[in-house]
Design an enzyme around this catalytic site. Structure first.
Site, PDB file in Angstrom:
ATOM      1  N   ARG A  60      -7.917  -4.516  -3.114  1.00 27.82           N
ATOM      2  CA  ARG A  60      -7.473  -3.351  -3.898  1.00 27.82           C
ATOM      3  C   ARG A  60      -8.461  -3.136  -5.049  1.00 27.82           C
ATOM      4  NH1 ARG A  60      -2.513  -2.412  -1.810  1.00 27.82           N
ATOM      5  NH2 ARG A  60      -1.546  -4.266  -0.923  1.00 27.82           N
ATOM      6  N   CYS A  85       0.838  -1.215   0.000  1.00 31.09           N
ATOM      7  CA  CYS A  85       0.000   0.000   0.000  1.00 31.09           C
ATOM      8  C   CYS A  85       0.864   1.252   0.000  1.00 31.09           C
ATOM      9  CB  CYS A  85      -0.917   0.024   1.220  1.00 31.09           C
ATOM     10  SG  CYS A  85      -2.052  -1.367   1.278  1.00 31.09           S
TER      11      CYS A  85
HETATM   12  C1  BEZ Z   1       0.581  -4.655   1.868  1.00 32.75           C
HETATM   13  O1  BEZ Z   1       1.776  -4.900   1.867  1.00 32.75           O
HETATM   14  O2  BEZ Z   1       0.149  -3.549   1.525  1.00 32.75           O
HETATM   15  C2  BEZ Z   1      -0.379  -5.718   2.299  1.00 32.75           C
HETATM   16  C3  BEZ Z   1      -0.053  -7.022   2.028  1.00 32.75           C
HETATM   17  C4  BEZ Z   1      -0.915  -8.022   2.446  1.00 32.75           C
HETATM   18  C5  BEZ Z   1      -2.087  -7.701   3.123  1.00 32.75           C
HETATM   19  C6  BEZ Z   1      -2.395  -6.370   3.359  1.00 32.75           C
HETATM   20  C7  BEZ Z   1      -1.543  -5.375   2.951  1.00 32.75           C
END
Ligand code: BEZ
Length: 222
Positions: free
Chosen positions: A132, A50
Site C-alpha cells: 500500500r 482494499c
Molecule cells: C486485503 O484485505 O485487502 C488484503 C489483505 C492481505 C493481502 C492482500 C490484500
C-alpha cells in the site's frame, strides 16, 4: 538487468508512464499537470481491506476535488477485474458509506510496469501484489511525500488528506506545519540562517508572530 523496485524519492521528478485505466488511457503525470496527484497502490481487487480503502477514498472525492487533487489508483489486476470490483463496491454499505461511484482512474498493471517504477512491489512482502504505497505529487510533477504500508494495515485517509493540506500550505505560504497541524492552525516560520536574523526575530514584536525560542517561531493564522 531487469528494472527492479527503485523507490522514487521526495524531490524527484515523478516517473512517467502510459497506462490503461478504468477512465480510459492516461499519460502520467502529464495529463494531470497543474493538479496535485495522489498515486496510490493496493495489493489486489476483491480483497477486504482494499475494498474498505476504496469506499473511503470514493466517499472523500468531493474533498479532493475541492483541493485540486487527482486520485489515481493502481494494482496488479486486469481492467476487467477493476471494472467488476468497482461495480461491486457500488452495492456495498459500510459505516455511513453506500452507493459509491469510483470516478478516479484505476490503472491496470498486469505487467507490473507502474508498480516497479514506483517501488510498489516489495519482494519480501509479495512478488505478485503491490504494497500500500501513496505518492503525493505536486502540480509541477515533483514528488513531495510518500507513505508505505503493508497489505494487512488499511491506511488513514484523513491523514492522507491532512498531509496534502499541509504540503499545499507549505508551498503556497512558504511556512512549515507543526505536529498534527490542521488548516486554520498556526504555522512555523522557517528557521533563521544567521545569528543576525535569529536576534532580529526574537526582537520582532509583530502581532502575527510569536517565538518559543529563536529556532521555534510561529505565524498566527487567525
Ligand atoms: C486485503 O484485505 O485487502 C488484503 C489483505 C492481505 C493481502 C492482500 C490484500
Amino acid at each position: 538487468m531487469e528494472e527492479q523496485n527503485r523507490l522514487p524519492l521526495i524531490g524527484d521528478v515523478a516517473p512517467s508512464f502510459k497506462a490503461v485505466t478504468t477512465q480510459g488511457n492516461i499519460n502520467f503525470p502529464e495529463d494531470f499537470k497543474g493538479k496535485w496527484i495522489i498515486l496510490f497502490s493496493h495489493p489486489a481487487d476483491f480483497t477486504p481491506v482494499c475494498t474498505t480503502e476504496f469506499m473511503t477514498f470514493a466517499s472523500m472525492q468531493k474533498d479532493f476535488d475541492d483541493m485540486n487533487v487527482q486520485l489515481v489508483g493502481v494494482s496488479i489486476d486486469s481492467l476487467y477485474s477493476h471494472i467488476a470490483w468497482l461495480r461491486k463496491i457500488k452495492d456495498l454499505k459500510w459505516k455511513n458509506m453506500e452507493n459509491l461511484e469510483v470516478t478516479f482512474p484505476l490503472i491496470e498493471d498486469i505487467k507490473m510496469e507502474v508498480s516497479k517504477k514506483y517501488g510498489m512491489l516489495q519482494p519480501n512482502s509479495s512478488t505478485t501484489q503491490a504494497v500500500r504505497a501513496v505518492f503525493v505529487i505536486d502540480p509541477k510533477g515533483i514528488i513531495q511525500a510518500l507513505m508505505y504500508y503493508p497489505a494487512s494495515a488499511g491506511r488513514n485517509f484523513d491523514e492522507i488528506k491532512r498531509l496534502v493540506q499541509a504540503l499545499q500550505k507549505n508551498q503556497n505560504d512558504g511556512v512549515a506545519t507543526p505536529a498534527d497541524w490542521r488548516p486554520g492552525e498556526d504555522t512555523i516560520i522557517p528557521t533563521p540562517g544567521s545569528c543576525g536574523s535569529a536576534k532580529e526575530r526574537m526582537e520582532d514584536k509583530a502581532e502575527d508572530k510569536y517565538c518559543l525560542d529563536w529556532f521555534l517561531c510561529f505565524k498566527r493564522e487567525k
